[in-house]
Design a protein around this motif. Structure first.
Motif, PDB file in Angstrom:
ATOM      1  N   UNK A 113       0.838  -1.204   0.000  1.00  0.00           N
ATOM      2  CA  UNK A 113       0.000   0.000   0.000  1.00  0.00           C
ATOM      3  C   UNK A 113       0.873   1.253   0.000  1.00  0.00           C
ATOM      4  N   UNK A 114       1.933   1.249   0.795  1.00  0.00           N
ATOM      5  CA  UNK A 114       2.811   2.413   0.875  1.00  0.00           C
ATOM      6  C   UNK A 114       3.479   2.687  -0.470  1.00  0.00           C
ATOM      7  N   UNK A 115       3.882   1.645  -1.178  1.00  0.00           N
ATOM      8  CA  UNK A 115       4.520   1.827  -2.486  1.00  0.00           C
ATOM      9  C   UNK A 115       3.534   2.379  -3.508  1.00  0.00           C
ATOM     10  N   UNK A 116       2.310   1.842  -3.498  1.00  0.00           N
ATOM     11  CA  UNK A 116       1.295   2.361  -4.418  1.00  0.00           C
ATOM     12  C   UNK A 116       1.008   3.828  -4.119  1.00  0.00           C
ATOM     13  N   UNK A 117       0.851   4.159  -2.853  1.00  0.00           N
ATOM     14  CA  UNK A 117       0.570   5.545  -2.468  1.00  0.00           C
ATOM     15  C   UNK A 117       1.697   6.477  -2.890  1.00  0.00           C
ATOM     16  N   UNK A 118       2.930   6.019  -2.729  1.00  0.00           N
ATOM     17  CA  UNK A 118       4.080   6.840  -3.136  1.00  0.00           C
ATOM     18  C   UNK A 118       4.059   7.089  -4.642  1.00  0.00           C
ATOM     19  N   UNK A 119       3.712   6.057  -5.415  1.00  0.00           N
ATOM     20  CA  UNK A 119       3.657   6.210  -6.865  1.00  0.00           C
ATOM     21  C   UNK A 119       2.508   7.129  -7.274  1.00  0.00           C
ATOM     22  N   UNK A 120       1.360   6.967  -6.639  1.00  0.00           N
ATOM     23  CA  UNK A 120       0.208   7.828  -6.931  1.00  0.00           C
ATOM     24  C   UNK A 120       0.564   9.288  -6.685  1.00  0.00           C
ATOM     25  N   UNK A 121       1.185   9.561  -5.547  1.00  0.00           N
ATOM     26  CA  UNK A 121       1.513  10.942  -5.190  1.00  0.00           C
ATOM     27  C   UNK A 121       2.570  11.523  -6.126  1.00  0.00           C
ATOM     28  N   UNK A 122       3.574  10.725  -6.472  1.00  0.00           N
ATOM     29  CA  UNK A 122       4.636  11.219  -7.358  1.00  0.00           C
ATOM     30  C   UNK A 122       4.089  11.540  -8.747  1.00  0.00           C
TER      31      UNK A 122
ATOM     32  N   UNK B  52      -6.060   5.491  -4.846  1.00  0.00           N
ATOM     33  CA  UNK B  52      -5.928   6.637  -5.738  1.00  0.00           C
ATOM     34  C   UNK B  52      -5.510   6.336  -7.155  1.00  0.00           C
ATOM     35  N   UNK B  53      -5.332   5.063  -7.503  1.00  0.00           N
ATOM     36  CA  UNK B  53      -4.971   4.704  -8.882  1.00  0.00           C
ATOM     37  C   UNK B  53      -6.201   4.867  -9.769  1.00  0.00           C
ATOM     38  N   UNK B  54      -6.024   5.480 -10.942  1.00  0.00           N
ATOM     39  CA  UNK B  54      -7.163   5.766 -11.811  1.00  0.00           C
ATOM     40  C   UNK B  54      -7.135   5.010 -13.132  1.00  0.00           C
TER      41      UNK B  54
END
Length: 324
Positions: free
Chosen positions: A82-91, A146-148
């Protein structure tokens, strides 16, 4: 959509002087379609397998001035925390870039043996109810983070996710991208994927220019095309055709893949150095393609950065759930 004013073909003037001029463009071959923002092409960097690879891509794209509309990943949602996905979404959000993650599991990574036969069996499709459910679970988890955009490699997965989007279970602005691993090779199958819910469709990189025109006569769904394909997708390099691919295939995502490079799916730390090096080189390949388009006067028509939606597309009717 006509060829941009002043655009030329590779070697055009030199060959014409030798009496080897290319035949004139047939206007009927040009795609009549565009993205809703008016652009005819966008860019994508594929195989960006985690936050570290993403950071390399973003840094290199700034250094080489390579505009990016979409970043995609191939190992799958399930290979990221989850943390990796969130980091990618934010970046990606900071740069207004669409992030697309693959749903899984897939036939090549489970116990089924048919995919390893000469025939290829069922390929990348989700085998059985549990695999289908796993893909749906990945979609729910990714969109909650947050992935679209979601990558799919199975018609049933695509139709199920589209129904969930229609029902409001998945956000209405979620987009579905059909994988190159199951890409359609004729206009009828391309149109079926659109009807099943696809918002962009990878086609194999070995389709002819005539095939592009045939598809564009039946569907406006954006195409995704490796103008340099990974070896496991044929290793084709079509960089010099980029302008004509745009003319015939618009709206189209130009994907900067990498040939002569071992596969990296599913990604893990054992592949770190190779993955980061290839991520960097994919951006450089993008720069080469963009430079080539500019030299030919064919670099106009790119969608504004931040554009991601495909426009109005045709769908099959979603059935109403039966009442108890």
């Amino acid at each position: 959509m006509t060829t941009p004013s002043g655009a030329r073909r590779p070697g055009e003037q030199a060959l014409a002087a030798l009496g080897l001029a290319a035949p004139a463009h047939n206007p009927a071959d040009s795609s009549p379609h565009a993205f809703p923002d008016g652009g005819t092409w966008r860019t994508e960097i594929p195989s960006v397998e985690g936050p570290e690879a993403l950071a390399v891509v973003l840094k290199e794209s700034s250094r080489l001035d390579v505009p990016i509309h979409r970043i995609s990943q191939g190992s799958g949602v399930w290979m990221l925390t989850d943390a990796e996905i969130t980091e990618m979404v934010e970046a990606c959000a900071e740069r207004d870039i669409e992030l697309c993650l693959f749903t899984g599991p897939r036939g090549t990574w489970d116990i089924g043996g048919s995919t390893r036969t000469d025939s290829g069996g069922a390929g990348l499709r989700a085998r059985g109810h549990d695999a289908l459910a796993g893909c749906v679970e990945d979609a729910l988890r990714a969109t909650e983070l947050g992935v679209k955009c979601l990558l799919v490699a199975d018609e049933g997965v695509l139709w199920s996710l589209h129904q969930l989007r229609t029902a409001g279970v998945l956000p209405a602005d979620t987009t579905f991208k059909v994988s190159a691993l199951i890409g359609p090779v004729n206009p009828a199958s391309y149109a079926v994927y659109e009807q099943l819910g696809a918002d962009s469709i990878n086609i194999p990189s070995d389709l002819t220019l005539a095939h592009f025109t045939e598809i564009r006569r039946v569907s406006a769904t954006p195409m995704d095309l490796y103008i340099e394909a990974p070896d496991d997708l044929g290793g084709y390099v079509r960089m010099y055709e980029a302008a004509e691919l745009i003319r015939r295939g618009a709206p189209i995502y130009l994907k900067f893949g990498l040939s002569k490079s071992p596969g990296i799916y599913p990604y893990g730390a054992q592949l770190r150095d190779h993955t980061l090096n290839t991520a960097r080189e994919r951006v450089r390949r993008g720069r080469l393609a963009l430079d080539l388009l500019a030299r030919h006067g064919a670099d106009g028509g790119m969608s504004p950065l931040g554009s991601r939606l495909p426009g109005t597309l045709t769908r099959f009717s979603v059935p109403t759930p039966a009442e108890d």
